[in-house]
Design a protein around this motif. Structure first.
Motif, PDB file in Angstrom:
ATOM      1  N   GLU A  43       0.832  -1.192   0.000  1.00 32.06           N
ATOM      2  CA  GLU A  43       0.000   0.000   0.000  1.00 32.06           C
ATOM      3  C   GLU A  43       0.867   1.242   0.000  1.00 32.06           C
ATOM      4  O   GLU A  43       1.805   1.364   0.786  1.00 32.06           O
ATOM      5  CB  GLU A  43      -0.880  -0.026   1.256  1.00 32.06           C
ATOM      6  N   LEU A 159      -8.736  -3.043  14.215  1.00 31.01           N
ATOM      7  CA  LEU A 159      -7.853  -3.970  13.501  1.00 31.01           C
ATOM      8  C   LEU A 159      -7.036  -4.717  14.529  1.00 31.01           C
ATOM      9  O   LEU A 159      -6.237  -4.114  15.242  1.00 31.01           O
ATOM     10  CB  LEU A 159      -6.944  -3.203  12.540  1.00 31.01           C
ATOM     11  N   TRP A 160      -7.268  -5.988  14.602  1.00 33.66           N
ATOM     12  CA  TRP A 160      -6.581  -6.778  15.613  1.00 33.66           C
ATOM     13  C   TRP A 160      -5.150  -7.080  15.241  1.00 33.66           C
ATOM     14  O   TRP A 160      -4.817  -7.188  14.073  1.00 33.66           O
ATOM     15  CB  TRP A 160      -7.336  -8.088  15.819  1.00 33.66           C
ATOM     16  N   ASN A 162      -2.625  -5.753  14.758  1.00 31.95           N
ATOM     17  CA  ASN A 162      -1.790  -4.822  14.020  1.00 31.95           C
ATOM     18  C   ASN A 162      -2.569  -3.522  13.837  1.00 31.95           C
ATOM     19  O   ASN A 162      -2.896  -3.141  12.725  1.00 31.95           O
ATOM     20  CB  ASN A 162      -1.445  -5.456  12.661  1.00 31.95           C
ATOM     21  N   ARG A 165      -1.613  -0.868  11.378  1.00 31.16           N
ATOM     22  CA  ARG A 165      -1.504  -1.330   9.997  1.00 31.16           C
ATOM     23  C   ARG A 165      -0.067  -1.211   9.495  1.00 31.16           C
ATOM     24  O   ARG A 165       0.211  -0.677   8.432  1.00 31.16           O
ATOM     25  CB  ARG A 165      -2.454  -0.568   9.072  1.00 31.16           C
ATOM     26  N   TYR A 170       3.291  -7.856   8.476  1.00 38.18           N
ATOM     27  CA  TYR A 170       2.746  -8.824   7.518  1.00 38.18           C
ATOM     28  C   TYR A 170       3.874  -9.409   6.672  1.00 38.18           C
ATOM     29  O   TYR A 170       3.971 -10.613   6.496  1.00 38.18           O
ATOM     30  CB  TYR A 170       1.732  -8.119   6.621  1.00 38.18           C
ATOM     31  N   VAL A 330       2.665 -12.736  15.135  1.00 37.26           N
ATOM     32  CA  VAL A 330       1.688 -11.646  15.176  1.00 37.26           C
ATOM     33  C   VAL A 330       0.394 -12.037  15.890  1.00 37.26           C
ATOM     34  O   VAL A 330      -0.056 -11.347  16.794  1.00 37.26           O
ATOM     35  CB  VAL A 330       1.363 -11.124  13.761  1.00 37.26           C
TER      36      VAL A 330
ATOM     37  N   GLY B 130      -5.800  -7.753  11.378  1.00 31.79           N
ATOM     38  CA  GLY B 130      -4.964  -6.727  10.744  1.00 31.79           C
ATOM     39  C   GLY B 130      -3.610  -7.221  10.307  1.00 31.79           C
ATOM     40  O   GLY B 130      -2.772  -6.421   9.891  1.00 31.79           O
ATOM     41  N   VAL B 131      -3.362  -8.533  10.383  1.00 30.89           N
ATOM     42  CA  VAL B 131      -2.033  -9.038  10.016  1.00 30.89           C
ATOM     43  C   VAL B 131      -1.708  -8.644   8.581  1.00 30.89           C
ATOM     44  O   VAL B 131      -0.639  -8.109   8.284  1.00 30.89           O
ATOM     45  CB  VAL B 131      -1.973 -10.571  10.177  1.00 30.89           C
ATOM     46  N   ASP B 132      -2.638  -8.894   7.682  1.00 34.84           N
ATOM     47  CA  ASP B 132      -2.477  -8.437   6.313  1.00 34.84           C
ATOM     48  C   ASP B 132      -2.943  -6.988   6.260  1.00 34.84           C
ATOM     49  O   ASP B 132      -4.106  -6.687   6.031  1.00 34.84           O
ATOM     50  CB  ASP B 132      -3.303  -9.325   5.378  1.00 34.84           C
ATOM     51  N   ALA B 133      -2.003  -6.084   6.525  1.00 32.58           N
ATOM     52  CA  ALA B 133      -2.357  -4.683   6.722  1.00 32.58           C
ATOM     53  C   ALA B 133      -3.048  -4.089   5.501  1.00 32.58           C
ATOM     54  O   ALA B 133      -3.984  -3.297   5.621  1.00 32.58           O
ATOM     55  CB  ALA B 133      -1.099  -3.896   7.048  1.00 32.58           C
ATOM     56  N   ASN B 134      -2.598  -4.488   4.329  1.00 36.52           N
ATOM     57  CA  ASN B 134      -3.146  -3.939   3.102  1.00 36.52           C
ATOM     58  C   ASN B 134      -4.609  -4.339   2.918  1.00 36.52           C
ATOM     59  O   ASN B 134      -5.482  -3.489   2.728  1.00 36.52           O
ATOM     60  CB  ASN B 134      -2.292  -4.441   1.933  1.00 36.52           C
ATOM     61  N   THR B 135      -4.888  -5.632   3.017  1.00 35.68           N
ATOM     62  CA  THR B 135      -6.260  -6.113   2.882  1.00 35.68           C
ATOM     63  C   THR B 135      -7.151  -5.520   3.973  1.00 35.68           C
ATOM     64  O   THR B 135      -8.269  -5.090   3.697  1.00 35.68           O
ATOM     65  CB  THR B 135      -6.285  -7.658   2.956  1.00 35.68           C
ATOM     66  N   ALA B 136      -6.621  -5.490   5.196  1.00 36.49           N
ATOM     67  CA  ALA B 136      -7.420  -4.983   6.313  1.00 36.49           C
ATOM     68  C   ALA B 136      -7.791  -3.518   6.097  1.00 36.49           C
ATOM     69  O   ALA B 136      -8.914  -3.106   6.386  1.00 36.49           O
ATOM     70  CB  ALA B 136      -6.652  -5.156   7.618  1.00 36.49           C
ATOM     71  N   GLY B 137      -6.849  -2.743   5.549  1.00 32.57           N
ATOM     72  CA  GLY B 137      -7.123  -1.332   5.316  1.00 32.57           C
ATOM     73  C   GLY B 137      -8.242  -1.141   4.305  1.00 32.57           C
ATOM     74  O   GLY B 137      -9.161  -0.344   4.508  1.00 32.57           O
TER      75      GLY B 137
END
Lengths: 367, 376
Positions: A43, A159-160, A162, A165, A170, A330, B130-137
Motif C-alpha cells: 500500500e 484492527l486486531w 496490528n 496497519r 505482515y 503476530v 490486521g495481520v495483512d495490513a493492506n487487505t485490512a485497510g
C-alpha cells in the motif's frame, strides 16, 4: 548410525570450505530479509493527487483540505490540459476536477458532482485511492451537514494484532518463511548434485552406506545449517522489525524444524534429479522459488489464487510455514488449532525423504 | 584495407552461425529462453491478485431483529465478506479470529432495535484481522462505505439525497481493475532480465569452463569478434522471447496493447543489452558455470526487488526509491507499463528511455572491456 554421523561431519566440513556457498547461506538471506522486509510494501503512502478546481468558493477549498488531511494523499501539480494529463505524465496517481458550481451546490444542500480519474495500472493502490476519496467525501458531508451526516449505526472498526496497519508485521514473518525455504533447499541441491557432477556418488554407491542413510546424513547436516540460518534470520527480524514471539514457542520450534527438513529434502530430491550443479540450481529456482514466493500467501491472500493453481499451494511447505510464522509472531494463535501445520509439514518431509532415498536406491549397486 | 573489413565480416558471420547452433542445441538454454518466460507469466499472472473479497466474517447478533439481519445482509451483498460460523459468543468469535479461522467479526449489541426506534446512535463492533495490513485497510474502508449506505437507506425518511459530494470515479488504463494487467507487464520485464543475464553468462562462461575459449583465441579472430558473435545471436533470440511473452500477455491475460510497438521493441532491446552486459560481467568474474549462476543470485535479487515489477516503487520507503534509481530494470518496468497500459509515447517517457539507454551503453562497454582484458 555411526555412518550417518560421519556423513554429517563430512557434509559440514565440505560446506565450510567454499566461500561462495557460505555467502549464499548467511549473507544473501540477510540481504533478502532487508529487501523483502523494508522494500516490499503493497500500500502506498503519500500518493500524489492532482486537483484542479474551477470553483473559487471557500467550500471547495475546505473539501480539498479534507482530501489531503490524512497524509495518505499528497497534492501534486496539475499538468496537461485535460484530466488525463497528470496521469499520462506519471506525475499523479489520480486527478480530480472540481466544477465551478461546487460551493454553490454544497451551500444549497444539493449533491455536488466531482470528476475523479484514478490510475488503475496499479490495481491495489487504485482501490486505496478510491476508498480515500469516498471517505473524504463522507467526512466532508458529516462536518458540513449534521442532518445528512447523521449516522444511526456507527461501525467501530478495530484492527486486531496490528492496529497501526504496519505492513512490516505482515511482510517480515512471511519473508522469514520464504527465505528459509529458498536457501536451505538451494544449498542441499548443490551438495547433492556436486556428488553426481564430480562422480563421488559412485564411491558412495559401492560403499556399505545405504541410500536411506545417505539421504538422512545429508538432510541432517543441511537441516543443522538451516537451523543456524533460521536463528540468524529470526534474530535479525526481531531486532529490525520488532517481531516478538507471541504464539506457542514449542509449536513454532516444532514447525520450524520439520519445515527446514522438508526444504532440505526438496533440495536433495532436486539434486538427485539433475546431473550437474547448474541444472540443479535451475531446477530448484524454477520449481521451488517461484512457487514459494507466489503460491504461499506471502504477498496476497491465498484465496485470491486462481483455481487450478490454488491446488498446488496446498502441497507447498512454504504455505504452511508462512501461516505459522504469522501465527507465532503476530496473532498468537492457540496450540491445538495449529496442529495441522506440523502435521502437514512432517508428512511432506517424510514423503520427500522416501522418494529421494528410493531414487538413489535404484541407482545404487546391489551389495 | 578493404579486404580486412571483408575478412572481419566473414569471420563474424561464421562465429555467429557457430553460436546460434550451440545455443539451439542446448536444451537448458532453450528452456530458459522460451519455456521459463511462459511458466513465470502463468504463475505470476494467475497467482498474484490483491483482490479484497470473500473475507470470512463471523457475526454475533445479540439483537436478532430485522434491522440487525438487514445490516448483516448489506455487508455480504457485494461479495467482500462471506458469512461463516462464528461460534455464537464474542469469546468464541475472538478465538476464531486469533486462530486464523475468520478474517473479520461483527458484533451487534442487543439494544440495537430499541435505540434505533428512539433515534439514538448505536455502535456496532467490527473487528478485522490486521495481520495483512493492506487487505485490512481496504476492507475497513469498505465497511465504512457499506455502513454509510446502510444508514442512508435507514434515514431516507428525511428526503435528503444521501451524500453531499458525489465523486464520479473512473479507473483509467484498467477500468475492470484486473490485477494481471498490473503484474504481467512487470513480469515481462523481470523475466527478460533474468533470462538475458542467465543465458549470456552461461554462453560465455561455458567456453571458459571447457577451454574452448583458448582455442578460439588461437584463431585469427579478435576478442571483439568473439564478443560480438555472442551478443548478436543472443539479442536476436531474446527478442523472440519478448514476442513470446507478449503473445502470452495478449492471448492468455488479454492485456491491451495501447502504445507503439516499435517503441516497445526498442526499449526491450535496450533492456536486453543491459541484461547481456550483466551476464558478460558475471562470466568475466567467474571461473565456471556454477560460480556465475550462484553469483547471479546476488545481482538479480536486489535488481528484481527494487524494480517495481511486483511491489510498486511508490510504496517503498524513500531510501529504497533512491536506490532504485541505480537499477536499470526500474526504467524498463516503467516504460513497459506506460507503453502497454497507458499507451503513452516517447514524449512522456523519454527520461526513462534515456536512462535505460545510458545504462545499456555504460554497462555494455564496461563489461565487454573487462571480458576482453581477461582474454589478453
Amino acid at each position: 548410525m555411526r555412518r550417518v554421523f560421519s556423513q554429517v561431519t563430512k557434509e559440514i566440513a565440505q560446506f565450510r570450505r567454499d566461500r561462495l556457498t557460505l555467502a549464499l547461506a548467511f549473507f544473501l538471506p540477510f540481504v533478502a530479509l532487508l529487501l523483502y522486509g523494508y522494500a516490499t510494501r503493497l500500500e502506498s503512502k503519500n500518493i500524489p493527487v492532482a486537483v484542479k478546481s474551477y470553483d473559487t468558493g471557500t467550500l471547495s477549498r475546505a473539501y480539498i483540505d479534507t482530501l489531503f488531511a490524512t497524509n495518505q494523499l499528497v497534492p501534486a501539480r496539475f499538468r496537461g490540459s485535460d484530466i488525463m494529463g497528470p496521469l499520462d505524465e506519471g506525475e499523479a496517481k489520480a486527478a480530480i476536477i472540481i466544477p465551478a458550481q461546487f460551493s454553490r451546490e454544497v451551500a444549497q444542500g444539493r449533491v455536488a458532482d466531482i470528476q475523479v480519474v484514478i490510475d488503475a495500472s496499479d490495481v491495489n493502490n487504485a482501490r486505496v485511492i478510491k476508498n480515500c476519496v469516498i471517505a473524504a467525501g463522507n467526512y466532508f458531508a458529516r462536518s458540513r451537514d449534521i442532518a445528512r451526516g447523521r449516522q444511526l449505526i456507527v461501525p467501530q472498526v478495530r484492527l486486531w494484532f496490528n492496529p497501526g496497519r504496519d505492513e512490516a508485521l505482515y511482510v517480515a514473518p512471511g519473508a522469514i518463511a520464504v527465505i528459509l525455504w529458498i536457501f536451505p533447499c538451494l544449498l542441499a541441491a548443490l551438495a547433492m548434485s556436486r556428488e553426481k557432477e564430480q562422480g563421488t556418488i559412485l564411491q558412495l554407491y559401492v560403499s556399505s552406506i545405504t541410500s536411506f542413510e545417505l539421504v538422512l546424513g545429508k538432510a541432517l547436516a543441511y537441516t543443522l545449517i538451516a537451523l543456524a540460518q533460521a536463528v540468524l534470520l529470526i534474530a535479525a527480524s526481531m531486532a529490525l522489525f520488532g517481531l516478538r514471539l507471541v504464539g506457542d514457542p514449542f509449536m513454532f520450534v516444532l514447525s520450524l524444524v520439520v519445515f527446514l527438513a522438508s526444504s532440505v529434502l526438496f533440495g536433495t530430491f532436486a539434486g538427485t534429479r539433475a546431473s550437474t550443479q547448474s541444472a540443479a540450481v535451475q531446477l530448484v529456482a524454477t520449481t521451488g522459488f517461484t512457487t514459494a514466493l507466489l503460491l504461499s500467501g506471502f504477498l496476497y491472500p491465498l484465496r485470491n489464487i486462481t483455481y487450478p493453481l490454488s491446488l498446488i499451494s496446498n502441497i507447498l511447505p512454504a504455505r504452511y510455514f508462512v501461516e505459522e510464522c504469522r501465527n507465532a509472531f503476530v496473532r498468537g494463535a492457540d496450540f491445538a488449532s495449529q496442529l495441522y501445520i506440523p502435521l502437514a509439514l512432517s508428512s511432506c518431509a517424510l514423503f520427500l525423504y522416501l522418494v529421494t532415498s528410493n531414487i538413489l536406491r535404484k541407482m545404487q549397486l546391489k551389495g | 584495407m578493404h579486404l580486412e573489413r571483408l575478412d572481419f565480416r566473414l569471420q563474424l558471420r561464421a562465429l555467429i552461425r557457430k553460436e546460434l547452433q550451440q545455443i539451439l542445441r542446448d536444451r537448458q538454454l532453450i528452456f530458459l529462453l522460451f519455456a521459463m518466460p511462459i511458466l513465470q507469466l502463468f504463475i505470476y499472472g494467475f497467482a498474484l491478485s490483491p483482490e479484497v473479497d470473500r473475507l470470512r466474517l463471523g457475526i454475533v447478533d445479540h439483537a436478532g431483529s430485522s434491522i440487525s439481519r438487514a445490516l448483516a445482509a448489506s455487508l455480504v451483498v457485494n461479495g467482500v465478506f462471506e458469512v461463516e460460523e462464528s461460534g455464537g459468543t464474542e469469546a468464541q468469535l475472538a478465538r476464531k479470529v486469533q486462530d486464523g479461522q475468520l478474517d473479520a467479526g461483527l458484533i451487534i449489541p442487543a439494544d440495537l432495535e430499541r435505540r434505533y426506534r428512539s433515534g439514538q446512535k448505536t455502535r456496532v463492533q467490527v473487528l478485522i484481522d490486521g495481520v495483512d495490513a493492506n487487505t485490512a485497510g481496504i476492507a475497513s474502508g469498505y465497511v465504512g462505505q457499506i455502513l454509510a449506505a446502510f444508514n442512508r437507506q435507514l434515514t431516507t425518511g428525511t428526503q435528503l439525497p444521501g451524500e453531499l459530494v458525489a465523486p464520479q470515479i473512473t479507473f483509467a488504463y484498467n477500468p475492470g481493475l484486473i490485477s494481471s494487467w498490473f503484474f504481467v507487464p512487470g513480469v515481462i520485464a523481470l523475466v527478460l532480465n533474468l533470462v538475458s543475464t542467465l543465458v549470456s553468462s552461461a554462453a560465455l562462461v561455458r567456453e571458459k569452463d571447457s577451454g574452448t575459449l583458448e582455442q578460439l583465441l588461437m584463431t585469427p579472430v579478435s576478442s571483439l569478434q568473439i564478443l560480438l558473435a555472442k551478443i548478436v545471436p543472443l539479442s536476436f533470440l531474446l527478442m523472440i522471447t519478448v514476442f513470446v511473452a507478449l503473445m502470452v500477455a495478449f492471448l492468455v491475460f488479454h492485456v491491451p496493447f495501447r502504445g507503439n510497438l516499435l517503441l516497445f521493441l526498442f526499449v526491450s532491446f535496450l533492456a536486453i543489452l543491459v541484461g547481456i552486459s550483466i551476464g558478460i560481467a558475471l562470466a568475466a568474474y567467474s571461473e565456471n558455470q556454477r560460480q556465475s549462476l550462484l553469483t547471479s543470485f546476488f545481482v538479480n535479487l536486489p535488481v528484481i526487488q527494487l524494480s517495481g515489477a511486483i511491489a510498486p516503487l511508490e510504496s517503498m520507503p524513500e531510501i529504497f526509491q533512491w536506490m532504485s534509481l541505480l537499477n536499470p530494470l526500474r526504467y524498463y518496468v516503467s516504460c513497459v507499463r506506460a507503453i502497454i497500459l497507458k499507451g503513452v509515447g516517447l514524449e512522456e517517457i523519454w527520461p526513462n528511455v534515456l536512462a535505460l539507454a545510458a545504462y545499456a551503453l555504460i554497462l555494455l562497454s564496461l563489461s565487454s572491456s573487462r571480458f576482453r582484458k581477461q582474454l589478453k
